[in-house]
Design a protein around this motif. Sequence first.
Motif, PDB file in Angstrom:
ATOM      1  N   UNK A 134       0.924  -1.083   0.085  1.00  0.00           N
ATOM      2  CA  UNK A 134       0.027   0.067   0.437  1.00  0.00           C
ATOM      3  C   UNK A 134       0.833   1.257   0.014  1.00  0.00           C
ATOM      4  N   UNK A 135       0.341   2.209  -0.661  1.00  0.00           N
ATOM      5  CA  UNK A 135       1.047   3.623  -0.547  1.00  0.00           C
ATOM      6  C   UNK A 135       0.467   4.381   0.471  1.00  0.00           C
ATOM      7  N   UNK A 136       1.195   5.169   1.278  1.00  0.00           N
ATOM      8  CA  UNK A 136       0.830   5.831   2.445  1.00  0.00           C
ATOM      9  C   UNK A 136       1.471   7.163   2.235  1.00  0.00           C
ATOM     10  N   UNK A 137       0.681   8.128   2.636  1.00  0.00           N
ATOM     11  CA  UNK A 137       1.011   9.555   2.750  1.00  0.00           C
ATOM     12  C   UNK A 137       1.235  10.200   3.961  1.00  0.00           C
ATOM     13  N   UNK A 138       1.895  11.365   4.185  1.00  0.00           N
ATOM     14  CA  UNK A 138       2.330  11.911   5.355  1.00  0.00           C
ATOM     15  C   UNK A 138       1.082  12.115   6.269  1.00  0.00           C
ATOM     16  N   UNK A 139       0.002  12.343   5.994  1.00  0.00           N
ATOM     17  CA  UNK A 139      -1.078  12.292   6.844  1.00  0.00           C
ATOM     18  C   UNK A 139      -1.796  11.015   7.345  1.00  0.00           C
ATOM     19  N   UNK A 140      -1.091   9.948   7.011  1.00  0.00           N
ATOM     20  CA  UNK A 140      -1.894   8.527   7.316  1.00  0.00           C
ATOM     21  C   UNK A 140      -0.689   8.106   8.146  1.00  0.00           C
ATOM     22  N   UNK A 141      -1.053   7.289   9.394  1.00  0.00           N
ATOM     23  CA  UNK A 141      -0.344   6.615  10.113  1.00  0.00           C
ATOM     24  C   UNK A 141      -0.828   5.065  10.128  1.00  0.00           C
ATOM     25  N   UNK A 142      -0.106   4.206  10.519  1.00  0.00           N
ATOM     26  CA  UNK A 142      -0.568   2.719  10.565  1.00  0.00           C
ATOM     27  C   UNK A 142      -0.169   2.021  12.028  1.00  0.00           C
ATOM     28  N   UNK A 143      -1.221   1.057  12.127  1.00  0.00           N
ATOM     29  CA  UNK A 143      -1.147   0.350  13.508  1.00  0.00           C
ATOM     30  C   UNK A 143      -1.115  -0.989  12.862  1.00  0.00           C
ATOM     31  N   UNK A 144      -0.055  -2.074  12.995  1.00  0.00           N
ATOM     32  CA  UNK A 144       0.194  -3.337  12.550  1.00  0.00           C
ATOM     33  C   UNK A 144      -0.389  -4.037  13.781  1.00  0.00           C
ATOM     34  N   UNK A 145      -1.495  -5.157  13.499  1.00  0.00           N
ATOM     35  CA  UNK A 145      -1.870  -5.935  14.579  1.00  0.00           C
ATOM     36  C   UNK A 145      -0.645  -6.888  15.214  1.00  0.00           C
ATOM     37  N   UNK A 146      -0.787  -7.220  16.261  1.00  0.00           N
ATOM     38  CA  UNK A 146       0.083  -8.139  16.897  1.00  0.00           C
ATOM     39  C   UNK A 146       0.305  -9.544  15.940  1.00  0.00           C
ATOM     40  N   UNK A 147       1.185  -9.863  15.808  1.00  0.00           N
ATOM     41  CA  UNK A 147       1.578 -10.907  14.894  1.00  0.00           C
ATOM     42  C   UNK A 147       1.552 -11.010  13.438  1.00  0.00           C
ATOM     43  N   UNK A 148       1.180  -9.745  13.122  1.00  0.00           N
ATOM     44  CA  UNK A 148       1.022  -9.450  11.641  1.00  0.00           C
ATOM     45  C   UNK A 148       2.342  -9.240  10.745  1.00  0.00           C
ATOM     46  N   UNK A 149       2.542 -10.052   9.904  1.00  0.00           N
ATOM     47  CA  UNK A 149       3.776  -9.938   8.803  1.00  0.00           C
ATOM     48  C   UNK A 149       3.886  -8.788   7.980  1.00  0.00           C
ATOM     49  N   UNK A 150       4.894  -7.916   8.269  1.00  0.00           N
ATOM     50  CA  UNK A 150       5.128  -6.825   7.319  1.00  0.00           C
ATOM     51  C   UNK A 150       6.678  -6.547   7.310  1.00  0.00           C
TER      52      UNK A 150
END
Length: 200
Positions: A134-150
């Motif tokens: 996914x392409x994210x911009x500077x107004x978007x943060x992310x929170x990976x779930x526990x145990x999520x491959x990234x």
Amino acid sequence: MTRFQITIEPLTIDSFKPYGDVIQLEGNKNVVIANQGTAKRVNHVAKLENLRECSGPALQSGRPNMCIFSSAPRPTIGGRFEVKLLERHPYSSQVFMPIHQQGTAVDPDKPCYLVIVAENGPDDKPDLRTIRAFAANSTQGINYKANSWHSPMVTIGTRVNFIVLVWENGVALQDCEEAPISPVLVDLTPSFKNLPESKL
């Protein structure tokens, strides 16, 4: 090694739900007015997890670590980025929130980092049939779930600073597990323009 290619997608709240949360004002329904009418507040934008608390006494407890993460741009070639490794945090969610870098002009709609994820396979390794970018911009943060491959953080074209929040206990495999993968090429051209050329 054989490489296969995927195409980058826009980052949206709904598209990222299987892997965690997109932290952004736009598109959120939980907006309330705060601060004597001068601010908008969005409650519960991310589900923060510390699974050590419910995994029994065999695990050392973890402490929240809020840190600043300054990520230099990664090399690309021919409008593509090569993914060779994924990681996961078995017992903690992980938040990345871009912060403004002093002295730089930022286009809030221009993507500046990648979010690359995959589901867990039957062998308890990343299932590359499910890998997405996914392409994210500077107004978007992310929170990976526990145990999520990234993927480890990938910024494109410019350095990006982030506030990061993760629970850690200093035990390497409990804090972060890495998995080398067969190379996957991410086609960036739908979202990123005028990329500098470099070697993969």
